[in-house]
Write a protein that holds these residues in place. Structure first.
Motif, PDB file in Angstrom:
ATOM      1  N   MET A  20    -135.509 -66.780  12.631  1.00  0.00           N
ATOM      2  CA  MET A  20    -135.131 -66.683  13.663  1.00  0.00           C
ATOM      3  C   MET A  20    -134.997 -65.947  14.844  1.00  0.00           C
ATOM      4  O   MET A  20    -135.650 -64.990  15.673  1.00  0.00           O
ATOM      5  N   ARG A  21    -133.351 -65.528  14.615  1.00  0.00           N
ATOM      6  CA  ARG A  21    -133.040 -64.440  15.017  1.00  0.00           C
ATOM      7  C   ARG A  21    -132.640 -63.242  14.019  1.00  0.00           C
ATOM      8  O   ARG A  21    -132.289 -63.571  13.012  1.00  0.00           O
ATOM      9  N   ASN A  22    -133.293 -62.281  14.432  1.00  0.00           N
ATOM     10  CA  ASN A  22    -133.224 -60.798  13.533  1.00  0.00           C
ATOM     11  C   ASN A  22    -132.072 -60.783  13.296  1.00  0.00           C
ATOM     12  O   ASN A  22    -131.064 -60.385  14.668  1.00  0.00           O
ATOM     13  N   PHE A  23    -131.058 -59.999  12.196  1.00  0.00           N
ATOM     14  CA  PHE A  23    -130.207 -59.514  11.951  1.00  0.00           C
ATOM     15  C   PHE A  23    -129.598 -58.041  13.166  1.00  0.00           C
ATOM     16  O   PHE A  23    -130.906 -57.090  13.399  1.00  0.00           O
ATOM     17  N   LEU A  24    -128.847 -57.367  13.136  1.00  0.00           N
ATOM     18  CA  LEU A  24    -128.702 -56.848  14.372  1.00  0.00           C
ATOM     19  C   LEU A  24    -127.439 -56.045  13.782  1.00  0.00           C
ATOM     20  O   LEU A  24    -126.301 -56.370  13.852  1.00  0.00           O
ATOM     21  N   ILE A  25    -128.049 -54.633  12.954  1.00  0.00           N
ATOM     22  CA  ILE A  25    -127.381 -53.612  12.917  1.00  0.00           C
ATOM     23  C   ILE A  25    -126.398 -52.171  12.936  1.00  0.00           C
ATOM     24  O   ILE A  25    -127.237 -51.905  13.413  1.00  0.00           O
ATOM     25  N   ALA A  26    -125.180 -52.716  13.951  1.00  0.00           N
ATOM     26  CA  ALA A  26    -125.452 -51.894  14.777  1.00  0.00           C
ATOM     27  C   ALA A  26    -124.068 -51.005  14.658  1.00  0.00           C
ATOM     28  O   ALA A  26    -122.465 -51.315  14.663  1.00  0.00           O
ATOM     29  N   ILE A  52    -129.828 -40.028   7.226  1.00  0.00           N
ATOM     30  CA  ILE A  52    -130.468 -41.641   7.720  1.00  0.00           C
ATOM     31  C   ILE A  52    -131.762 -41.723   7.829  1.00  0.00           C
ATOM     32  O   ILE A  52    -132.499 -42.230   6.667  1.00  0.00           O
ATOM     33  N   LYS A  53    -132.343 -39.788   7.750  1.00  0.00           N
ATOM     34  CA  LYS A  53    -133.676 -40.995   7.892  1.00  0.00           C
ATOM     35  C   LYS A  53    -134.349 -40.141   6.514  1.00  0.00           C
ATOM     36  O   LYS A  53    -135.629 -40.536   5.957  1.00  0.00           O
ATOM     37  N   GLU A  54    -134.262 -39.533   5.676  1.00  0.00           N
ATOM     38  CA  GLU A  54    -133.707 -39.157   4.203  1.00  0.00           C
ATOM     39  C   GLU A  54    -134.011 -40.197   3.216  1.00  0.00           C
ATOM     40  O   GLU A  54    -134.830 -40.577   2.755  1.00  0.00           O
ATOM     41  N   ILE A  55    -133.341 -41.643   4.272  1.00  0.00           N
ATOM     42  CA  ILE A  55    -133.357 -42.153   3.275  1.00  0.00           C
ATOM     43  C   ILE A  55    -134.465 -43.274   3.988  1.00  0.00           C
ATOM     44  O   ILE A  55    -135.433 -44.128   3.086  1.00  0.00           O
ATOM     45  N   THR A  56    -134.533 -43.786   5.146  1.00  0.00           N
ATOM     46  CA  THR A  56    -135.568 -44.057   5.559  1.00  0.00           C
ATOM     47  C   THR A  56    -136.038 -43.285   6.705  1.00  0.00           C
ATOM     48  O   THR A  56    -134.629 -43.680   8.012  1.00  0.00           O
ATOM     49  N   THR A  57    -137.432 -44.064   7.302  1.00  0.00           N
ATOM     50  CA  THR A  57    -138.045 -43.279   8.825  1.00  0.00           C
ATOM     51  C   THR A  57    -138.399 -45.148   9.827  1.00  0.00           C
ATOM     52  O   THR A  57    -138.879 -44.962  10.642  1.00  0.00           O
ATOM     53  N   SER A  58    -137.707 -45.772   8.755  1.00  0.00           N
ATOM     54  CA  SER A  58    -138.673 -47.297   9.659  1.00  0.00           C
ATOM     55  C   SER A  58    -137.530 -48.538   9.170  1.00  0.00           C
ATOM     56  O   SER A  58    -137.073 -48.692   8.180  1.00  0.00           O
ATOM     57  N   LEU A  59    -137.086 -49.215   9.728  1.00  0.00           N
ATOM     58  CA  LEU A  59    -136.151 -50.308   9.584  1.00  0.00           C
ATOM     59  C   LEU A  59    -137.226 -51.221   9.213  1.00  0.00           C
ATOM     60  O   LEU A  59    -138.490 -51.345   9.849  1.00  0.00           O
ATOM     61  N   PRO A  60    -136.194 -52.302   8.175  1.00  0.00           N
ATOM     62  CA  PRO A  60    -137.675 -53.603   7.777  1.00  0.00           C
ATOM     63  C   PRO A  60    -137.239 -54.226   8.871  1.00  0.00           C
ATOM     64  O   PRO A  60    -136.657 -54.742   9.839  1.00  0.00           O
ATOM     65  N   LYS A  61    -138.733 -54.972   8.114  1.00  0.00           N
ATOM     66  CA  LYS A  61    -139.190 -56.153   9.654  1.00  0.00           C
ATOM     67  C   LYS A  61    -138.273 -56.618  10.149  1.00  0.00           C
ATOM     68  O   LYS A  61    -137.754 -57.397  10.900  1.00  0.00           O
ATOM     69  N   GLY A  62    -137.140 -57.731   9.312  1.00  0.00           N
ATOM     70  CA  GLY A  62    -136.227 -58.570   9.806  1.00  0.00           C
ATOM     71  C   GLY A  62    -134.773 -58.125  10.106  1.00  0.00           C
ATOM     72  O   GLY A  62    -134.193 -58.882  10.327  1.00  0.00           O
ATOM     73  N   VAL A  63    -134.672 -56.859  10.590  1.00  0.00           N
ATOM     74  CA  VAL A  63    -133.396 -56.118  10.736  1.00  0.00           C
ATOM     75  C   VAL A  63    -133.576 -55.091  11.830  1.00  0.00           C
ATOM     76  O   VAL A  63    -134.674 -54.203  12.115  1.00  0.00           O
TER      77      VAL A  63
END
Length: 257
Positions: free
Chosen positions: A1-7, A26-37
């Motif tokens: 119900m609530r997406n995780f927020l990693i700040a 960070i961009k070298e590791i991922t260019t798009s965060l997962p759907k639930g985060v």
């Protein structure tokens, strides 16, 4: 119900070049965060513009500031306004961090003024609350946190509840290597949600994300994020390295699946 927020709260770390380097890592590791985060980075104000440019290439990672003033403009040397943050592209601002309260004399009244101004100018807010070790040992921690939340949210309208995030930061666990146990974190987060139910409706309170902000790192993130009322983390030191920050995001992703 609530997406995780990693700040990530970078505090007084990372100038313009270091900010660009870290976000490119960070961009070298991922260019798009997962759907639930959902992700959030909060660099120092001098680095916000540089961060905004790099973040255009990372979907799902938002930009936030660490502080803001409650006036639009004027003779407030060294301060920044909500309008300035909007112009840079900030979505969030951290308010009432324990370090702002301790070192810069921010009172509950000042925090509330910043809350109201930020919401009025359509910024999402991360309100920090927490107790000292002395208050916890005296069994005053719940009362302290309850008062901070109620004071910070004074005169906030229910329609703005969706823009509110609470970060519980046991002060005794910030930068000390100490961490609240998962049970301690859950107990406080559950209590915070009950306070939010008194400020807003139960339905609104159920949607508000409550972050844990006391030395969350990759090695303890999973057991903390498994707690039903822990909806993410306000990360300090671990957010200053691309691999550890994205590792926490990956852990949240696994738990949200």
């Amino acid at each position: 119900m609530r997406n995780f927020l990693i700040a990530g709260n970078w505090k007084m770390n990372c100038g313009i070049s270091a900010t660009t380097e870290l976000l490119n890592g960070i961009k070298e590791i991922t260019t798009s965060l997962p759907k639930g985060v959902d992700g959030l980075v909060c660099p120092p104000s001098i680095s916000l513009h540089a961060a905004a440019n790099v973040l255009q290439g990372i979907e799902g990672l938002s930009l936030g500031a660490q502080n803001v003033h409650f006036e639009d403009n004027g003779a407030y040397t060294g301060e920044i306004s909500t309008q300035m943050l909007n112009e840079i592209g900030c979505e969030y601002v951290i308010l009432g961090h324990s370090e702002r309260r301790e070192y810069f004399g921010e009172t509950d009244k000042i925090v509330n003024a910043k809350v109201l101004k930020s919401l009025d100018d359509d910024l999402k807010i991360v309100i920090c609350v927490g107790e000292s070790l002395k208050e916890r040992k005296a069994d005053e921690h719940k009362l302290r946190v309850r008062k901070q939340i109620q004071a910070a949210l004074t005169a906030v309208e229910e329609k703005d509840a969706a823009k509110v995030v609470i970060a519980y930061e046991p002060i005794w666990a910030i930068g000390t290597g100490e961490t609240a146990t998962p049970d301690q974190a859950q107990e406080m987060h559950k209590m915070i949600r009950s306070v939010l139910e008194g400020v807003f409706s139960q339905k609104k309170a159920e949607k508000i994300r409550i972050l844990y902000g006391g030395s969350m790192k990759p090695h303890n993130a999973e057991e903390l994020l498994q707690q039903p009322d822990v909806d993410g983390g306000l990360i300090g030191g671990a957010s200053l390295k691309a691999d550890s920050f994205t590792e926490i995001i990956d852990i949240a992703d696994q738990l949200s699946s």
